[in-house]
Write an enzyme that holds these catalytic residues in place. Structure first.
Site, PDB file in Angstrom:
ATOM      1  N   GLY A 123       0.831  -1.194   0.000  1.00  0.00           N
ATOM      2  CA  GLY A 123       0.000   0.000   0.000  1.00  0.00           C
ATOM      3  C   GLY A 123       0.862   1.238   0.000  1.00  0.00           C
ATOM      4  O   GLY A 123       2.086   1.165  -0.107  1.00  0.00           O
ATOM      5  N   ASP A 161      -9.801   8.232   5.709  1.00  0.00           N
ATOM      6  CA  ASP A 161      -9.611   7.461   4.474  1.00  0.00           C
ATOM      7  C   ASP A 161     -10.424   6.177   4.530  1.00  0.00           C
ATOM      8  O   ASP A 161      -9.948   5.105   4.183  1.00  0.00           O
ATOM      9  CB  ASP A 161      -8.133   7.144   4.270  1.00  0.00           C
ATOM     10  CG  ASP A 161      -7.843   6.643   2.851  1.00  0.00           C
ATOM     11  OD1 ASP A 161      -6.880   5.875   2.685  1.00  0.00           O
ATOM     12  OD2 ASP A 161      -8.592   6.999   1.921  1.00  0.00           O
TER      13      ASP A 161
END
Length: 763
Positions: free
Chosen positions: A20, A141
């Site tokens: 990520g 997020d």
């Protein structure tokens, strides 16, 4: 980072779980306690090379650890430990056995989750957010990839990597001051996009986006361009979820739309209130309706999102690569109260004909001029039929997003026919389905049919909406594209020029749609051999797109590629190489190293090296590209085979003709199997086989290959086509090398006669 590495003398890395923006996540074993854990690692520089950005990422990582370690709730991932070892920052978390919501949707083949699952997931996330918000933590997020459902049904929120403590304003200032965008476009709240104050209600908006997607199968603003997504979140009411999935209960739709209110004050006051609403809805099946903001006033001058959004890409949403762009306000449930403009006065449009957010691009209507009377109204069609057609339309879009163009085209064709019978042949929704049908036909390779469909559609839209309406211009622009695909470049150029003039009048010279049309015009100029004009136009578009969209926006990079193409066609390969190399680097940063556009720019870089005579460098790049394309797209993908063809060509240029022959033969065989024996790429590979045979002195075998090529081209292209004549020229050359000069001379003469008869261009 590798397997069996020991972190801090305690955590042994076993296998990589994922990557990520903050680093890598590994399955690991805690050697002290004998249990398996997840270890998140941030390399000293990771993919970044800027020291100031590295410091920011380190600070975010440490903040994530402190924030997450302080949380203790069954709906939040447990953090066991964190620290730094040999320059690597690490975070040790519980190892979750389950699937994130993104994977759940993928496993469900893109279909939405069952309603009971949606409600259960919503209730658990809301409870977890209620707890974290009470601790003063805002996630910032929230998205499907950050929400995991474990094997026992527990839902957990992961990755507080860009969370902020609500009271710690200084931390936010430090981390956002770098210009690094925080959030994912498909799930960002309007206040995040505007750069305003963000609190717990921003998480509620993101949760609304997540629930919308798992309930309908698509995000509320299902667009491929990040800029359009941001504008949608900020300005456009989302289509009600039951337009996309009619069986959803009304109370679930009300919950989702309440979370997606544009103004934070119009959403639930907190996650605790949301928990109560979900419980009440499940118990009674009815809830008070949310306050949904009215569409923005068309007279208001829209303000652009902040500059930090300009380089954003859409990122990975739950269904992977997108489902295709839809209009900002799809009118799937129109009431038929629309007015067509008579064809004899197609320039006069009623303001209601344009989408609510589009403004009147044709200018104000003069009140002194008579407005044509609307046509006789049809009886209002049954609502359930309209809903069913809207759902089938979405299914066609989904199939297109998966690249299943033939199926998508048939789905849209059927919907268009039913909408024509129900709403009328010129109703905007009927025309929208006809547009999607034509679009799918082009992508399925049925370009001639698509050209007819686009031509008819453009005429119909001009009659209904007006000649300068954006939808009419879109249909005409696609007509020009189809003409270009068919090799009718002069006609395509004329149409692009007409559409461009209309777009400049209606939208202005810097509107993204105007710039897209100018880009297409530049491409067509190049195909017409007007290379200087093509280069100049493409350069102007690239500069304008950099100014309007940002220097790293995908559209800007596409125009820079067109500049490079024009440079190469003009023989300026050094400049083309420089541009392709820069675009490849920018695309890797913006889109990712494995994005098809990044790989395409790397291919053009290798091609330019070969044209410059730097075959050893080109060979190295082709080898690397083949490995990556095989991994990403598969060994028989046309682009993988194109890279292998490039490798074979450069092996020949280095004099390694036996290797070149083996590669050309393999590629030809694979292309014949996957594309067909008459496909142009197959014939190019067959010619490469013949060339290699000639260089190895095997002229009789080369002649056999050339004759096969010529026979196929004569059958598919015609006996007088330039490519067919070129093949006969190759045959004559082989005959010469075999000592059969008389036959060679006769073949040369026949080719010359046909070329003289056809004119200087051989066509």
């Amino acid at each position: 980072m590798g397997e069996n590495r020991l972190i801090h003398g305690r955590y042994r890395l076993l296998d990589l779980i994922g990557r990520g923006g903050m680093g890598e996540v590994w399955r690991a074993r805690d050697e002290s306690l004998g249990r398996q854990v997840a270890v998140k690692c941030l390399e000293p520089l990771g993919p970044y090379r800027d020291p100031s950005l590295t410091r920011v990422l380190r600070e975010r990582f440490r903040r994530e650890a402190r924030v997450a370690a302080a949380l203790s709730h069954r709906g939040v991932t447990v953090v066991h430990d964190f620290g730094e070892s040999d320059g690597v920052l690490y975070l040790v978390m519980e190892l979750l056995e389950g699937r994130d919501l993104s994977r759940l949707l993928e496993d469900n083949k893109g279909h939405p989750l069952p309603v009971d699952d949606v409600l259960d997931i919503a209730a658990q996330i809301a409870a977890a957010l209620s707890y974290t918000h009470r601790q003063g933590v805002v996630h910032r997020d929230l998205k499907p990839a950050n929400i995991v459902r474990t094997a026992d049904g527990t839902v957990k929120i992961c990755d507080f990597g860009i969370a902020r403590l609500a009271h710690d304003i200084g931390f936010t200032t430090r981390l956002t001051g770098t210009g690094v965008a925080l959030g994912t476009p498909h799930y960002m709240s309007p206040e995040q996009i505007a750069g305003g104050e963000v609190d717990q209600r921003s998480d509620l908006y993101s949760l609304g986006c997540v629930l919308y997607e798992i309930a309908t199968g698509a995000p509320p603003f299902d667009l491929e361009d990040a800029w359009a997504i941001l504008i949608g979140h900020r300005d456009t009411p989302p289509p009600p979820p039951r337009e996309r999935r009619p069986e959803l209960p009304g109370h679930l739709e009300e919950i989702i739309l309440g979370l997606l209110a544009k103004q934070p004050g119009e959403r639930p006051s907190g996650a605790g209130e949301l928990v109560d609403r979900i419980r009440a809805g499940r118990a009674t099946g009815a809830l008070p309706g949310p306050v949904v903001p009215a569409p923005p006033d068309a007279a208001d001058t829209p303000t652009p999102p902040p500059t930090w959004t300009q380089g954003m890409t859409t990122g990975r949403k739950a269904l992977g690569t997108g489902l295709g762009a839809l209009p900002p306000v799809p009118g799937a449930l129109l009431s038929c109260e629309w007015a067509a403009v008579p064809r004899k006065d197609a320039g006069l449009r009623r303001p209601t004909a344009a989408p609510p957010d589009a403004g009147d691009h044709g200018g104000p209507v003069d009140a002194r001029r008579p407005v044509p009377a609307p046509p006789a109204k049809r009886a209002a069609p049954p609502a359930e039929r309209l809903v069913a057609l809207a759902v089938r339309h979405r299914e066609g879009v989904r199939l297109a997003g998966l690249g299943r163009w033939a199926e998508a085209g048939e789905a849209h064709r059927a919907v268009a026919a039913e909408r024509a019978a129900l709403l009328g042949p010129d109703h905007p929704e009927t025309l929208a389905s006809r547009y999607e049908t034509a679009f799918a036909l082009v992508r399925a390779g049925r370009v001639t049919e698509a050209l007819t469909a686009y031509t008819d559609l453009a005429e119909a839209r001009a009659g209904v909406l007006g000649a300068d309406h954006p939808d009419t211009l879109a249909a005409r622009q696609e007509t020009a594209y189809a003409l270009g695909r068919l090799g009718r470049h002069f006609e395509a150029h004329q149409m692009y020029a007409e559409v461009l003039a209309a777009r400049v009048r209606a939208m202005g010279p810097d509107h993204p749609d105007t710039l897209r049309c100018r880009h297409n015009l530049a491409c067509t100029l190049g195909r017409l051999g007007r290379l200087d004009d093509a280069r100049r136009t493409a350069l102007e578009v690239a500069d304008a797109r950099a100014r309007v969209l940002g220097p790293d926006h995908p559209d800007t990079l596409v125009s820079r590629c067109e500049v490079a193409y024009a440079e190469g066609q003009s023989g300026r390969w050094e400049e083309a190489l420089r541009l392709y190399h820069e675009v490849a680097g920018a695309r890797a940063r913006v889109l990712g190293a494995d994005h098809p556009d990044t790989l395409a720019a790397r291919y053009e870089t290798a091609l330019s090296l070969g044209r410059l005579g730097r075959s050893a460098d080109a060979l190295r790049l082709y080898r690397e590209l083949i490995v990556d394309r095989t991994r990403v797209q598969g060994p028989t993908h046309p682009e993988t085979l194109r890279a292998r063809h490039g490798r074979g060509v450069n092996l020949g240029r280095l004099g390694r003709w036996a290797d070149a022959l083996a590669e050309a033969h393999d590629v030809c065989l694979l292309r014949e199997q996957t594309l067909g024996p008459a496909h142009p790429d197959t014939l190019v590979s067959r010619r490469e086989v013949a060339v290699a045979l000639g260089w190895l002195g095997r002229w009789a075998e080369a002649l056999t290959e050339y004759r096969r090529i010529t026979a196929t081209r004569a059958q598919t292209l015609g006996p007088d086509h330039p490519d067919t004549l070129a093949g006969q020229g190759d045959e004559a050359h082989c005959l010469e090398r075999l000592g059969r000069a008389t036959e060679a001379g006769e073949l040369y003469r026949r080719v010359a006669v046909v070329r003289r008869r056809s004119g200087p261009d051989g066509a």
